[in-house]
Design a protein around this motif. Structure first.
Motif, PDB file in Angstrom:
ATOM      1  N   TYR A  44       0.935  -1.333   0.165  1.00 63.28           N
ATOM      2  CA  TYR A  44      -0.055   0.048   0.064  1.00 63.28           C
ATOM      3  C   TYR A  44       0.754   1.269   0.020  1.00 63.28           C
ATOM      4  O   TYR A  44       0.363   2.460   0.380  1.00 63.28           O
ATOM      5  CB  TYR A  44      -0.680  -0.071   1.308  1.00 63.28           C
ATOM      6  CG  TYR A  44      -2.078  -0.912   0.890  1.00 63.28           C
ATOM      7  CD1 TYR A  44      -3.307  -0.670   0.496  1.00 63.28           C
ATOM      8  CD2 TYR A  44      -1.746  -2.333   1.296  1.00 63.28           C
ATOM      9  CE1 TYR A  44      -4.356  -1.574   0.331  1.00 63.28           C
ATOM     10  CE2 TYR A  44      -2.862  -3.323   1.127  1.00 63.28           C
ATOM     11  CZ  TYR A  44      -4.181  -3.052   0.802  1.00 63.28           C
ATOM     12  OH  TYR A  44      -5.028  -3.765   0.420  1.00 63.28           O
ATOM     13  N   TYR A  45       2.124   1.180  -0.411  1.00 57.31           N
ATOM     14  CA  TYR A  45       2.941   2.305  -0.731  1.00 57.31           C
ATOM     15  C   TYR A  45       2.179   3.126  -1.603  1.00 57.31           C
ATOM     16  O   TYR A  45       1.815   2.559  -2.738  1.00 57.31           O
ATOM     17  CB  TYR A  45       4.376   1.958  -0.778  1.00 57.31           C
ATOM     18  CG  TYR A  45       5.238   1.858   0.119  1.00 57.31           C
ATOM     19  CD1 TYR A  45       5.511   2.894   1.082  1.00 57.31           C
ATOM     20  CD2 TYR A  45       5.988   0.539   0.487  1.00 57.31           C
ATOM     21  CE1 TYR A  45       6.258   2.566   2.049  1.00 57.31           C
ATOM     22  CE2 TYR A  45       6.676   0.158   1.657  1.00 57.31           C
ATOM     23  CZ  TYR A  45       6.864   1.437   2.428  1.00 57.31           C
ATOM     24  OH  TYR A  45       7.731   1.077   3.689  1.00 57.31           O
ATOM     25  N   ARG A  46       2.132   4.259  -1.549  1.00 60.45           N
ATOM     26  CA  ARG A  46       1.701   5.369  -2.490  1.00 60.45           C
ATOM     27  C   ARG A  46       2.162   5.214  -3.951  1.00 60.45           C
ATOM     28  O   ARG A  46       3.268   5.096  -4.141  1.00 60.45           O
ATOM     29  CB  ARG A  46       1.496   6.837  -1.931  1.00 60.45           C
ATOM     30  CG  ARG A  46       0.732   7.122  -0.526  1.00 60.45           C
ATOM     31  CD  ARG A  46       0.680   8.446  -0.163  1.00 60.45           C
ATOM     32  NE  ARG A  46       0.144   8.716   1.141  1.00 60.45           N
ATOM     33  CZ  ARG A  46      -1.292   8.495   1.285  1.00 60.45           C
ATOM     34  NH1 ARG A  46      -2.064   8.491   0.149  1.00 60.45           N
ATOM     35  NH2 ARG A  46      -1.645   8.865   2.418  1.00 60.45           N
ATOM     36  N   ASP A  47       1.124   5.215  -4.704  1.00 62.79           N
ATOM     37  CA  ASP A  47       1.742   5.568  -6.193  1.00 62.79           C
ATOM     38  C   ASP A  47       2.443   6.771  -6.475  1.00 62.79           C
ATOM     39  O   ASP A  47       2.096   7.994  -5.959  1.00 62.79           O
ATOM     40  CB  ASP A  47       0.397   5.370  -7.035  1.00 62.79           C
ATOM     41  CG  ASP A  47       0.734   5.578  -8.605  1.00 62.79           C
ATOM     42  OD1 ASP A  47       1.042   4.616  -9.028  1.00 62.79           O
ATOM     43  OD2 ASP A  47       0.530   6.726  -9.007  1.00 62.79           O
ATOM     44  N   GLN A  48       3.532   6.603  -7.293  1.00 63.64           N
ATOM     45  CA  GLN A  48       4.331   7.701  -7.384  1.00 63.64           C
ATOM     46  C   GLN A  48       4.702   7.967  -8.766  1.00 63.64           C
ATOM     47  O   GLN A  48       5.956   8.226  -9.225  1.00 63.64           O
ATOM     48  CB  GLN A  48       5.668   7.553  -6.692  1.00 63.64           C
ATOM     49  CG  GLN A  48       5.388   7.630  -4.955  1.00 63.64           C
ATOM     50  CD  GLN A  48       6.754   7.482  -4.418  1.00 63.64           C
ATOM     51  OE1 GLN A  48       7.030   8.628  -3.754  1.00 63.64           O
ATOM     52  NE2 GLN A  48       7.504   6.379  -4.343  1.00 63.64           N
ATOM     53  N   GLU A  65       3.132   8.557   6.256  1.00 60.55           N
ATOM     54  CA  GLU A  65       2.241   9.336   5.141  1.00 60.55           C
ATOM     55  C   GLU A  65       2.874   8.736   3.934  1.00 60.55           C
ATOM     56  O   GLU A  65       2.312   8.618   2.670  1.00 60.55           O
ATOM     57  CB  GLU A  65       2.925  10.652   5.089  1.00 60.55           C
ATOM     58  CG  GLU A  65       2.033  11.760   5.974  1.00 60.55           C
ATOM     59  CD  GLU A  65       0.725  11.684   5.903  1.00 60.55           C
ATOM     60  OE1 GLU A  65       0.122  11.715   4.612  1.00 60.55           O
ATOM     61  OE2 GLU A  65      -0.044  11.419   6.813  1.00 60.55           O
ATOM     62  N   GLU A  68      -0.662   4.549   2.009  1.00 54.18           N
ATOM     63  CA  GLU A  68      -2.124   4.636   2.039  1.00 54.18           C
ATOM     64  C   GLU A  68      -2.634   3.748   3.043  1.00 54.18           C
ATOM     65  O   GLU A  68      -3.513   2.911   2.736  1.00 54.18           O
ATOM     66  CB  GLU A  68      -2.655   4.480   0.688  1.00 54.18           C
ATOM     67  CG  GLU A  68      -3.056   5.627   0.007  1.00 54.18           C
ATOM     68  CD  GLU A  68      -3.748   5.240  -1.418  1.00 54.18           C
ATOM     69  OE1 GLU A  68      -4.838   5.833  -1.408  1.00 54.18           O
ATOM     70  OE2 GLU A  68      -3.107   4.590  -2.392  1.00 54.18           O
TER      71      GLU A  68
END
Length: 213
Positions: A44-48, A65, A68
């Motif tokens: 669930y690491y944020r899309d970059q 942060e 997600e």
């Protein structure tokens, strides 16, 4: 049967993955009729996609942060309500989410593991029981170095720099204090045979009681 959601938290390299994977394997062995799902917070690491690769390498991935957490909490609630979800997938080599997702079906036992699970209230509330892997930080560092170099294609210098700049500070600021939210603290890492037996037998007892009622 109401799903039972288990959180396994603690610092990177503490033995969370080994503990969670061993627990899953032994539950499937001892109770083949009992479906078990394992979810990793790392997915669930944020899309970059909008960030250049060299800038992604500078992101503090040990800060809450970076993940997600609201999406993960929402997925756990959906699974608990009997609804399937589409979990993201993450590629460590490019520090970004993959385009594809993976479908996860509801199951009686849902195990979720990650470093920052207990720092987020909605995630804590979505879990029925919460464990914290308490492993000395120097051991965690050695394990992390070996894993990141071998499995994720990182250089030793980059792992060391990341440890000094973000891993260690975030451990003291967020991860270590989150132990107060744990229902049980597990020492000696993922090979703690006594802890594995206690947790496995507890779960088997719970679901055997459910089947009799």
């Amino acid at each position: 049967m109401q799903p039972f959601v288990i959180a396994i938290a603690g610092p990177s390299g503490s033995g969370k993955s080994l503990f969670a994977e061993t627990l899953c394997a032994e539950l499937r062995r001892d109770a083949p009729q009992l479906d078990v799902v394992l979810i990793k917070e790392d997915a669930y690491y944020r899309d970059q996609s909008h960030v250049a690769l060299e800038d992604r390498e500078k992101v503090n991935y040990d800060h809450p942060e970076a993940i997600e957490q609201d999406l993960l909490a929402s997925h756990l609630r959906s699974l608990s309500a009997g609804q399937p979800v589409e979990s993201p997938m993450y590629d460590y080599t490019v520090h970004n989410r993959r385009q594809e997702t993976v479908g996860i079906e509801p199951a009686p036992v849902i195990i979720v593991e990650g470093i920052l699970l207990l720092t987020h209230r909605a995630l804590r509330e979505a879990c029925h029981i919460k464990f914290y892997m308490d492993t000395p930080l120097d051991i965690c560092l050695l394990r992390r170095m070996a894993r990141d170099v071998k499995e994720r294609g990182r250089s030793l210098d980059s792992v060391t720099d990341q440890y000094q700049e973000s891993v260690r500070p975030m451990y003291h600021e967020f991860i270590k204090p989150s132990v107060r939210h744990a229902d049980m603290v597990i020492t000696r890492g993922g090979r703690n045979r006594v802890a594995l037996d206690i947790v496995r037998n507890m779960l088997l007892s719970v679901f055997q009681s459910e089947e009799k009622t």
